[in-house]
Design a protein around this motif. Structure first.
Motif, mmCIF file in Angstrom:
data_model
loop_
_atom_site.group_PDB
_atom_site.id
_atom_site.type_symbol
_atom_site.label_atom_id
_atom_site.label_comp_id
_atom_site.label_asym_id
_atom_site.label_seq_id
_atom_site.Cartn_x
_atom_site.Cartn_y
_atom_site.Cartn_z
ATOM 1 N N SER A 413 0.832 -1.205 0.000
ATOM 2 C CA SER A 413 0.000 0.000 0.000
ATOM 3 C C SER A 413 0.862 1.249 0.000
ATOM 4 N N TRP A 414 0.348 2.308 -0.629
ATOM 5 C CA TRP A 414 1.044 3.593 -0.621
ATOM 6 C C TRP A 414 0.044 4.710 -0.346
ATOM 7 N N SER A 438 -3.997 0.298 -2.482
ATOM 8 C CA SER A 438 -3.459 -0.939 -1.932
ATOM 9 C C SER A 438 -3.636 -2.056 -2.945
ATOM 10 N N TYR A 439 -2.620 -2.891 -3.069
ATOM 11 C CA TYR A 439 -2.625 -3.979 -4.044
ATOM 12 C C TYR A 439 -2.487 -5.306 -3.308
ATOM 13 N N LEU A 440 -3.417 -6.224 -3.579
ATOM 14 C CA LEU A 440 -3.403 -7.527 -2.939
ATOM 15 C C LEU A 440 -2.558 -8.504 -3.728
ATOM 16 N N THR A 448 -11.906 -11.926 -6.688
ATOM 17 C CA THR A 448 -11.250 -11.314 -7.839
ATOM 18 C C THR A 448 -10.888 -9.842 -7.628
ATOM 19 N N VAL A 449 -10.884 -9.330 -6.385
ATOM 20 C CA VAL A 449 -10.486 -7.943 -6.135
ATOM 21 C C VAL A 449 -8.968 -7.842 -6.151
ATOM 22 N N ASP A 450 -8.448 -6.860 -6.860
ATOM 23 C CA ASP A 450 -7.001 -6.642 -6.954
ATOM 24 C C ASP A 450 -6.533 -5.381 -6.236
ATOM 25 N N THR A 451 -7.299 -4.287 -6.379
ATOM 26 C CA THR A 451 -6.833 -2.975 -5.943
ATOM 27 C C THR A 451 -7.912 -2.257 -5.142
ATOM 28 N N ALA A 483 -10.406 -2.069 -8.527
ATOM 29 C CA ALA A 483 -10.139 -2.913 -9.695
ATOM 30 C C ALA A 483 -10.371 -4.371 -9.332
ATOM 31 N N MET A 484 -10.863 -5.132 -10.313
ATOM 32 C CA MET A 484 -11.119 -6.556 -10.129
ATOM 33 C C MET A 484 -10.600 -7.308 -11.348
#
Length: 544
Positions: A413-414, A438-440, A448-451, A483-484
């Motif tokens: 995360s930033w 934040s990026y998983l 399917t969540v990415d961001t 994002a997903m």
């Protein structure tokens, strides 16, 4: 009295200046003759009386001080000082004796003043003795000579209500959380210093906000101060901070918080006043980095040297493990794969008037993010360290045999923060802003969540209507799925708050405020339906 005459009555001063008897040949007969030849010469009262002394001379100021303060410098009858002329020990003794006479006169004057004000001095002496006795009594009765106790208690009176046309969800929420509540929070901070520069910080906490103001229902409704310990007193903080050199500070402890040890808080919205939602105040609008991770850890902060008021640079990094006290390596530990650890860093530059900062946090599995939509909470707030997967085999009953696998879940995360406050209070408010993502990562399917992303803008006015009273307004989006893997998420939700703080005394304030969450469920909101949360609360804060 002429210098030569003074010489005849100054054996004590002569003894100090001459450890051995002076030889008659050392006496400057011409110099003595000059001092003794003119019976009408008077003591010099100003350096300007010397014809051969100039402001550019290296000893000009020292000579002026001797003349003006003590009046013990004489010149030659011709009006000169002859500063470059050699001096005999007899002449030095005579000059010293003249200065001693002046000091004796000052001592006599001082004795006269003491006698004249003897009554007043006696009264003052008595008061000082009384103060010393009272200080001694306080020191003997206090629990520690190295520790200061500071306290804060906040009371919360208010309610939340769900609004919108999602009738069933609205009714269920209001039935569970819609009553008017009156709750409290109490924090007692013990600040101990052994050297004057270090700090052993201990904080005890108690509260009973088991309601929406404490984060029940939707965590995003939580205010900044409330806590829920079921009225028990619990340890909230325990860490030790100490300087290393002039620029570095080290911190370590079994109960510390990452965001409290970053060296610089890049927001004017949290300084003074009384913000409402935890999202805008404690987490600065970017809960992905400012997630308030608490547990065992350590950290270091660098602060550049600067003049008071000038901008300075801070660089900080710390590690905090929420499960540091758990001895089971499969579910906890310190600096293990399952420690629920957060590595948080920040670089900031600024002062009290303005500042900018960039933050980064690496999070292990099971690390909490804090504040966001319900959809974001269910998908990212608890990134499981393990998940079950079918092996392809079956047991005797025909059931699929499952095996636990490590998810390798983590997050990066930033956040960017900036603020500015005007030099004087007035119509123009201070401005604070932030944005973050934040990026998983990992091989676990998080729907399917990415961001995830969030942002906020906060405005605060000082001395509104009355001196010392503040008003604030903030708007932003709590953490939402941005994002997903497939499709575009509809997880948007806006949060806003408005508050006014009335400063009753230096230690008591009352702050009424309201907030609105437009879509706290986010993607989970039923299609073509709406559900928002309106909250109103009066916060009363006591400092002691």
């Amino acid at each position: 009295m002429k210098l030569f005459q003074q010489l005849l009555v100054a054996p004590a001063a002569l003894g100090l200046l001459a450890p051995v008897a002076a030889n008659a040949a050392d006496l400057n007969i011409n110099g003595v003759s000059d001092y003794a030849s003119d019976e009408d010469i008077e003591q010099v009262t100003s350096i300007t009386q010397f014809s051969d002394v100039y402001p550019t001379d290296w000893a000009y100021q020292a000579l002026a001080n001797l003349i003006e303060r003590y009046g013990c410098v004489a010149g030659y009858p011709n009006g000169s000082f002859s500063g470059n002329r050699a001096m005999t020990r007899y002449e030095a003794a005579a000059l010293l004796n003249s200065c001693l006479d002046s000091v004796t006169e000052l001592t006599d004057d001082l004795a006269r003043l003491i006698k004249e004000f003897e009554r007043e001095l006696s009264i003052i002496r008595g008061r000082v003795d009384g103060l010393e006795a009272r200080v001694g009594e306080l020191e003997s009765s206090q629990f520690s000579t190295t520790t200061k106790l500071k306290g804060r208690t906040s009371w919360f009176l208010g309610a939340v209500r769900a609004k919108g046309d999602a009738g069933k969800l609205r009714k269920e929420y209001n039935a569970d959380y819609g009553a008017t509540v009156f709750s409290y929070d109490l924090a007692l901070a013990l600040k101990t210093s052994f050297t004057g520069k270090d700090l052993l910080f201990t904080r005890l906490r108690s509260g009973n906000s088991a309601n929406a103001f404490g984060g029940a229902g939707f965590p995003i409704t939580s205010l900044d101060y409330p806590t829920n310990t079921a009225t028990e007193v619990r340890l909230g903080r325990l860490y030790y901070r100490f300087p290393v050199g002039s620029n570095f500070t080290v911190v370590a402890g079994p109960r510390m918080r990452n965001t409290e040890n970053l060296g610089y808080k890049p927001s004017a919205y949290t300084a003074g006043g009384h913000p409402q939602l935890d999202l805008f105040s404690g987490r600065l609008g970017v809960p992905m980095v400012w997630n308030k991770a608490t547990g065992g850890g350590f950290g270091v902060t660098y602060k550049s040297t600067s003049d008071k008021g000038d901008p300075y640079l801070t660089v900080a990094a710390n590690y905090v493990a929420a499960s540091a006290n758990n001895g089971d390596p499969n579910s906890g530990g310190f600096m293990t794969d399952n420690a629920k650890g957060s590595i948080t860093t920040q670089i900031a530059y600024g002062n009290k008037k303005w500042g900018v900062a960039a933050g980064y946090r690496y999070g292990q599995c099971d690390v909490s993010y804090g504040r966001g939509t319900e959809f974001a909470r269910r998908n990212a707030f608890s990134q499981a360290c393990q998940y079950s997967e079918a092996t392809g085999d079956f047991d005797a009953a025909g059931n699929a045999i499952m095996t636990d696998k490590r998810s390798n879940a983590d997050s990066n995360s930033w956040a960017l923060n900036a603020f500015w406050r005007p030099s004087e209070s007035g119509f123009v408010p201070s401005i604070s802003a932030s944005v973050g993502q934040s990026y998983l990562g990992g091989n676990y399917n998080y729907n399917t969540v990415d961001t995830f992303a969030s942002w906020m803008v906060g405005l605060q006015w000082s001395d509104v209507f009355l001196m010392g009273n503040d008003m604030g307004f903030a708007i932003g989006q709590p953490m939402f799925a941005a994002a997903m893997d497939k499709g575009t998420p509809d997880d948007g939700n806006y949060a806003m708050e408005l508050w006014y703080e009335f400063q009753v005394t230096d230690n008591i304030s009352i702050a009424p405020g309201v907030y609105w969450l437009s879509r706290p469920m986010g993607e989970l909101t039923p299609d073509d339906k709406s559900l928002g949360i309106f909250g109103g609360v009066i916060q009363t804060k006591f400092l002691f």
